[in-house]
Design an enzyme around this catalytic site. Structure first.
Site, short mmCIF file in Angstrom:
data_model
loop_
_atom_site.label_atom_id
_atom_site.label_comp_id
_atom_site.label_asym_id
_atom_site.label_seq_id
_atom_site.Cartn_x
_atom_site.Cartn_y
_atom_site.Cartn_z
N LYS A 212 -1.67 24.13 -15.78
CA LYS A 212 -0.24 23.86 -15.89
C LYS A 212 0.30 24.63 -17.09
CE LYS A 212 2.91 19.88 -16.26
NZ LYS A 212 2.98 18.39 -16.30
N SER B 174 5.67 16.34 -12.93
CA SER B 174 5.99 17.69 -13.32
C SER B 174 4.86 18.68 -13.07
CB SER B 174 6.36 17.72 -14.80
OG SER B 174 5.24 17.32 -15.60
N SER C 218 3.39 12.39 -14.00
CA SER C 218 3.44 13.82 -13.66
C SER C 218 2.15 14.40 -13.09
CB SER C 218 3.86 14.64 -14.88
OG SER C 218 5.22 14.44 -15.16
#
Lengths: 62, 464
Positions: free
Chosen positions: B78, B153, B177
Site C-alpha cells: 500500500k 482505504s 481499511s
C-alpha cells in the site's frame, strides 16, 4: 438532542480552526456538523469520575 | 501465465523446484500489464526490482538455502508504506514526488522473508479520503466488476490480490481499511492486535487507531504474511514486546469446542446488513456448528457508542497529523480527505478526552464479553460493493461502522469471504478474537474456508 448551530456561530468556529475554508466548503461542513455534534453528545454522556483514559505516561529511560 | 496460486501453494511448488520465482513473478507482471489499465490497483509497478528480487530468490532456492515460505512470493505494498528509493505518495498530490530513504519496518521484514516487491498500490488519500476522482491517480476498481467500489482505504491491495496481480500485500486499518477492501474484493484481510505489527515508516493517520497488516486470497496466506510482519519494534512506541506465536501451527486443528459469540445486534439492528450478507453469516454459523463449535449470541453496547468514540478519536488525531498541511496546502488535498479531516478542527478538546475515556470502558466491556468466547462473529460490510460513483461522501460518519469497534479497542479482527450476494459480488463476515489471539482467528477462518468452496472462484475479468 443538540440544538442546530447557526450559520454565524459556525462561522466563528470555522475562523477558530484557522483553515482557509471557502463559503462552499463551510457549507459542506455545516451540513454534516450535526452528525459530529451527535457523536460528541454520545461520548460526553456522564462517566464515573474515575473512568480514566487508557493512556498512561511512562517516562522513557535510556 | 501460471494459474492462480495461493502463497501456500506457490511456496510448496517453489520449495520443490517445480515453480521458478522468476516465472511466477513474470506471470504476475504480465497480468498487471493486461489488467491494471482497468483496475488501477498499482500507482507504481517496480518491474526491475521485482525481477531482481525474484532472481535472488531463485538463486537461494537453487542453492538449497530458501528463506522460508515467502521466498520468491510477489507482493505489493500500500502506498503509505515507505519504500527506500521508491516513491511513496499516500495517493496524494502533497507527496507526489516523495522518495523515502528508508523502508518501513514491515517492508524490511517482508523483504527479509524473501518476498518479491512488485510495486506500490493504490490507497484512499492518506488512508482515508476515497474513492476520489480529483487526485493525481485514479481510484482502484473492483475486479469483480470495475464499475464497483473496492472499499478502502487499502483499495489497491484488495483489487490486486483478488485479480491475481500479486499473491498478497500490505494494508493498513484505522477504521476498517484492511477488512473493508478484503470484504468487497472477496479476499481475506486481518487487522492484527494493536501493537503486534510495527507502524514505523507507515504514513500515520491516527496514532492510537492505526494498524498495519496483511491481505491475501486465503486466511492461510494472511497467516504466512503476518508471521513475517509481526514482532516487537522498539522504534514504534505502541509496539508490543512479546513473543510472536506460530500463526500457521494451528491451522490443521479443527474447531470442535470453539466458543463463538455472535454480536447479532451489530448487523441486525445497529447497522442492518443486506439479506445476502445476513444469510452468508447465518450459513457460516451453521458450518461452524456442524464442525463442532458452540455458537451463542452476545450483547455489547450499541455500535454507535463504539463508532462515536472511534470517529472522534480518528478525526481529531488525523487533524493533528495533517494540520500544518491543511493550513498551508488545503486545496492540494482531494475533496473527500480534505473535508473529512477538516471536521477535526471542530472537535473540542473535551470531546477527544471523553472519547478516550469512553474507549477505556468499551475495552473493558469487550474484554468481559469475550471471557466466555474464543471468537466473536459479526459483519464486516453491510453488503456487496456499491457502484464506485455512488459512494456517499459522509458514509464514514452517517452510519456506525461495523469495523470501527475493533480499531477502537485494538482487538484483532479479520474479514473472511462468505460467498456471493444477489448481485454476484462478494459478501463476507468478520471474525474477532481476544488481543494477541490471532492463531485462533486463523484457525477458525481457515476451517471455514476449507469447508466451503469460495476460494476456487476468481473474478471473471482476471481469468480472461
Amino acid at each position: 438532542m443538540t440544538p442546530p448551530i447557526s450559520v454565524e456561530a459556525f462561522d466563528t468556529l470555522s475562523a477558530q480552526t484557522g483553515l482557509p475554508l471557502s463559503d462552499a466548503q463551510k457549507a459542506t461542513l455545516l451540513a454534516v456538523y450535526p452528525t459530529l455534534q451527535a457523536m460528541i453528545a454520545r461520548v460526553s454522556a456522564p462517566l464515573p469520575r474515575e473512568a480514566e483514559p487508557g493512556l498512561i505516561f511512562v517516562p522513557e529511560v535510556r | 501465465m501460471t494459474e492462480f496460486l495461493t502463497i501456500a501453494a506457490a511456496a510448496k511448488l517453489i520449495a520443490s523446484k517445480e515453480l521458478s520465482p522468476v516465472e511466477l513473478t513474470q506471470s504476475c507482471l504480465d497480468r498487471v500489464k493486461k489488467l491494471d489499465g482497468t483496475l488501477n490497483a498499482f500507482l507504481m509497478l517496480t518491474e526491475e526490482r521485482a525481477l531482481a528480487d525474484a532472481r535472488a530468490a531463485e538463486a537461494r532456492v537453487m542453492a538449497g538455502v530458501p528463506l522460508g515460505p515467502l521466498d520468491g512470493i510477489p507482493i505489493g505494498h500500500k502506498d503509505i508504506y515507505n519504500t527506500a528509493g521508491i516513491r511513496t505518495t499516500g495517493h496524494s498530490k502533497l507527496l507526489e514526488t516523495n522518495v523515502p530513504d528508508k523502508d518501513a519496518v514491515t517492508v524490511t521484514k517482508l523483504a527479509a522473508a524473501g518476498t518479491v516487491m512488485m510495486g506500490k498500490l493504490a490507497t484512499h488519500e492518506f488512508a482515508m479520503g476515497g474513492p476520489s476522482f480529483d487526485l493525481p491517480w485514479p481510484p482502484a476498481r473492483n475486479p469483480w466488476n470495475p464499475e464497483h467500489f473496492t472499499a478502502g482505504s487499502s483499495s489497491g491491495t484488495g483489487a490486486a490480490v483478488a485479480a491475481g496481480l500479486v499473491l498478497g500485500g500490505t494494508g493498513s486499518d484505522t477504521g476498517g481499511s484492511i477488512r473493508g477492501p478484503a470484504a468487497l474484493c472477496g479476499i481475506a484481510g486481518i487487522k492484527p492486535t494493536y501493537g503486534l505489527c510495527s507502524r514505523t515508516g507507515v504514513l500515520p493517520l491516527s496514532f492510537t487507531m492505526d494498524h498495519t497488516g496483511p491481505m491475501a486470497w486465503t486466511v492461510e496466506d494472511c497467516a504466512l504474511l503476518l508471521q513475517a510482519m509481526a514482532g516487537h519494534d522498539p522504534s514504534d512506541p505502541a509496539s508490543a514486546n512479546r513473543p510472536v506465536p506460530d500463526f500457521t501451527a494451528g491451522l490443521s486443528k479443527d474447531v470442535k469446542g470453539l466458543r463463538i459469540g455472535v454480536v447479532r445486534h451489530f448487523f441486525e439492528s445497529d447497522h442492518p446488513v443486506s439479506p445476502s450478507t445476513q444469510a452468508g453469516i447465518e450459513h457460516a454459523l451453521d458450518v461452524f456448528e456442524h464442525l463442532g463449535a458452540e455458537v451463542s449470541d452476545v450483547t455489547l453496547s450499541p455500535m454507535a457508542d463504539y463508532h462515536a468514540a472511534g470517529s472522534i478519536i480518528l478525526t481529531a488525531e488525523a487533524y493533528a497529523v495533517h494540520e500544518p498541511w491543511l493550513k498551508e496546502r488545503f486545496n492540494d488535498y482531494g475533496e473527500l480527505f480534505r473535508d473529512r479531516i477538516a471536521l477535526g478542527g471542530f472537535i473540542p478538546a473535551s470531546a477527544y478526552v471523553q472519547a478516550i475515556r469512553r474507549r477505556r470502558l468499551l475495552c473493558l466491556e469487550l474484554t468481559a464479553a469475550m471471557a466466555d468466547f474464543d471468537i466473536l462473529v459479526s459483519a464486516s460490510q453491510t453488503g456487496e460493493a456499491p457502484k464506485i460513483t455512488e459512494v456517499p461522501k459522509w458514509g464514514n460518519l452517517e452510519k456506525p461502522s461495523l469495523t470501527m469497534p475493533f480499531n477502537l479497542t485494538g482487538f484483532p479482527a479479520m474479514s473472511v469471504c462468505t460467498g456471493f450476494g444477489a448481485g454476484g459480488l462478494p459478501i463476507c463476515m468478520q471474525l474477532i478474537a481476544k488481543p494477541f489471539a490471532e492463531p485462533v482467528l486463523f484457525r477458525a477462518g481457515h476451517a471455514y474456508e476449507m469447508a466451503m468452496g469460495w476460494r476456487e472462484k476468481r473474478p471473471a475479468l482476471a481469468g480472461e
